[in-house]
Design an enzyme around this catalytic site. Sequence first.
Site, mmCIF file in Angstrom:
data_model
loop_
_atom_site.group_PDB
_atom_site.id
_atom_site.type_symbol
_atom_site.label_atom_id
_atom_site.label_comp_id
_atom_site.label_asym_id
_atom_site.label_seq_id
_atom_site.Cartn_x
_atom_site.Cartn_y
_atom_site.Cartn_z
ATOM 1 N N MET A 62 -11.784 29.397 -29.480
ATOM 2 C CA MET A 62 -10.469 29.725 -28.938
ATOM 3 C C MET A 62 -9.441 28.645 -29.271
ATOM 4 O O MET A 62 -8.314 28.944 -29.668
ATOM 5 C CB MET A 62 -10.560 29.920 -27.417
ATOM 6 C CG MET A 62 -9.216 30.242 -26.767
ATOM 7 S SD MET A 62 -8.437 31.739 -27.413
ATOM 8 C CE MET A 62 -9.416 32.982 -26.574
ATOM 9 N N GLN A 68 -17.755 37.940 -29.859
ATOM 10 C CA GLN A 68 -18.386 37.431 -28.641
ATOM 11 C C GLN A 68 -19.580 38.295 -28.239
ATOM 12 O O GLN A 68 -20.597 37.786 -27.768
ATOM 13 C CB GLN A 68 -17.345 37.383 -27.516
ATOM 14 C CG GLN A 68 -16.249 36.351 -27.760
ATOM 15 C CD GLN A 68 -15.078 36.493 -26.808
ATOM 16 O OE1 GLN A 68 -14.720 37.601 -26.405
ATOM 17 N NE2 GLN A 68 -14.449 35.385 -26.455
ATOM 18 N N THR A 115 -17.170 36.056 -21.129
ATOM 19 C CA THR A 115 -15.955 35.585 -21.792
ATOM 20 C C THR A 115 -14.921 35.262 -20.719
ATOM 21 O O THR A 115 -15.193 35.379 -19.522
ATOM 22 C CB THR A 115 -15.386 36.660 -22.739
ATOM 23 O OG1 THR A 115 -14.799 37.721 -21.952
ATOM 24 C CG2 THR A 115 -16.487 37.256 -23.619
ATOM 25 N N CYS A 116 -13.725 34.890 -21.150
ATOM 26 C CA CYS A 116 -12.683 34.568 -20.170
ATOM 27 C C CYS A 116 -12.261 35.798 -19.375
ATOM 28 O O CYS A 116 -11.734 35.684 -18.269
ATOM 29 C CB CYS A 116 -11.474 33.947 -20.856
ATOM 30 S SG CYS A 116 -10.715 34.993 -22.125
ATOM 31 N N ASN A 117 -12.503 36.992 -19.923
ATOM 32 C CA ASN A 117 -12.058 38.212 -19.260
ATOM 33 C C ASN A 117 -13.169 39.001 -18.587
ATOM 34 O O ASN A 117 -12.895 39.933 -17.834
ATOM 35 C CB ASN A 117 -11.358 39.148 -20.260
ATOM 36 C CG ASN A 117 -9.984 38.653 -20.625
ATOM 37 O OD1 ASN A 117 -9.353 37.948 -19.849
ATOM 38 N ND2 ASN A 117 -9.519 38.995 -21.806
#
Length: 417
Positions: free
Chosen positions: A189, A116, A49-51
Amino acid sequence: MHLVAFGLNHHTAPLSVREKLAFPAEVLPNALESLVGSQAAREAAIVSTCNRTEIYCNSNNPEQALQWLSHYHGLPVEELRPYLYQLDASSAARHAFRVASGLDSMVLGETQILGQLKDAVRTAENVGTLGSLLNGLFQRTFAVAKEVRSSTAVGSSSVSMSAAAVKLAEQIFPTIGELNILFIGAGEMIELVATHFAAREPSCITIANRTLERGQKLAEQFGGNAITLSELPDVLHRYDVVVTSTASQLPIVGKGLVERAIKARRHRPIFMLDLAVPRDIEIEVGKLDDVYLYTVDDIASIVEVGKEARQSAAEEAESIIQARVAEFNDWLKKRETVPLIRALRDEAERTRRHALEAALKQLAKGTEPEKVLESLSQQLTNKLMHPPTQALSSGSGAEHAAVVETIARLYRLHPES
């Protein structure tokens, strides 16, 4: 059987590192097949994921799995090590439970990560890299997340990344209602952020996407219009707010493109929010005058609203997780005895079959059934009693005492001293 997890997240690595290890959705199946095919893991699931980028696997050689990650992304292992964490079975379970419950997110209590995680597990299952060990881990993970959500208030008062995007825009512009907004990408998103902006009724909403059809489908939800990415150079200057989130491995919006847009806008400011990992907007764009560029890491302070109230609930959630980790550890220990149980049953079956074959031969010779049954029972008794009897008759000292105690407990015996 060794459950391990390793990876990095927003706590351990900056965006500039996280984007180098990202796995876009379209490459995940091949990546999973490559990892398992390399013999570095028997089972594998990748969460990207983005993190965070995290790999959960059943591996006898975690270092080999780490080498695979290094090789796959073309980065030296030593360059990655300062940012990576590696977790053993118990720690991996606790980490997965916390992640799914929103306790390890940039936004404490956020719910998007659970979806996710489920997507990552579904991909691994479809590819065939999700075995019984990882399936057991993730089914418990989802159950823990449900329990935490239903019995604590950890997700209450949560300010999502999507809502934070609107708050940031409102700090730059007097009102959202007068703005033209461009969304680059058409994934989940973008849909979430567009929903929050649409609630403020902006002047215009446009979706720019690689495929026009998908962009149009999303734009219809918000009464907007759609364009293709190739049209960006001609229209970028029309938009006051630009939000990007695509799976592109290379930047879509470059410094030169934004410079021309700013000039055409006569230096009216542009608010740009890059939610993609890897980034969609070149980092140099943030140095331009009249451009307010933010990334996922930049909006961390915005989403702190209500964190104190959720922190108290998070302590309750941690107690739930601690208890469920203990249960998971018990499950793992029981799984470890499965090969021994199978071997024990196989040995018992061989003994039974041999005794039965001998009995059938005696019956075929005309031996009286009563004598055959007597012989069969004696043979089975002698065979089954031989191993424990032999163990009791050998050894000495503490080892022998332990054997005596174990056999007495197994057979539920209480011999007189």
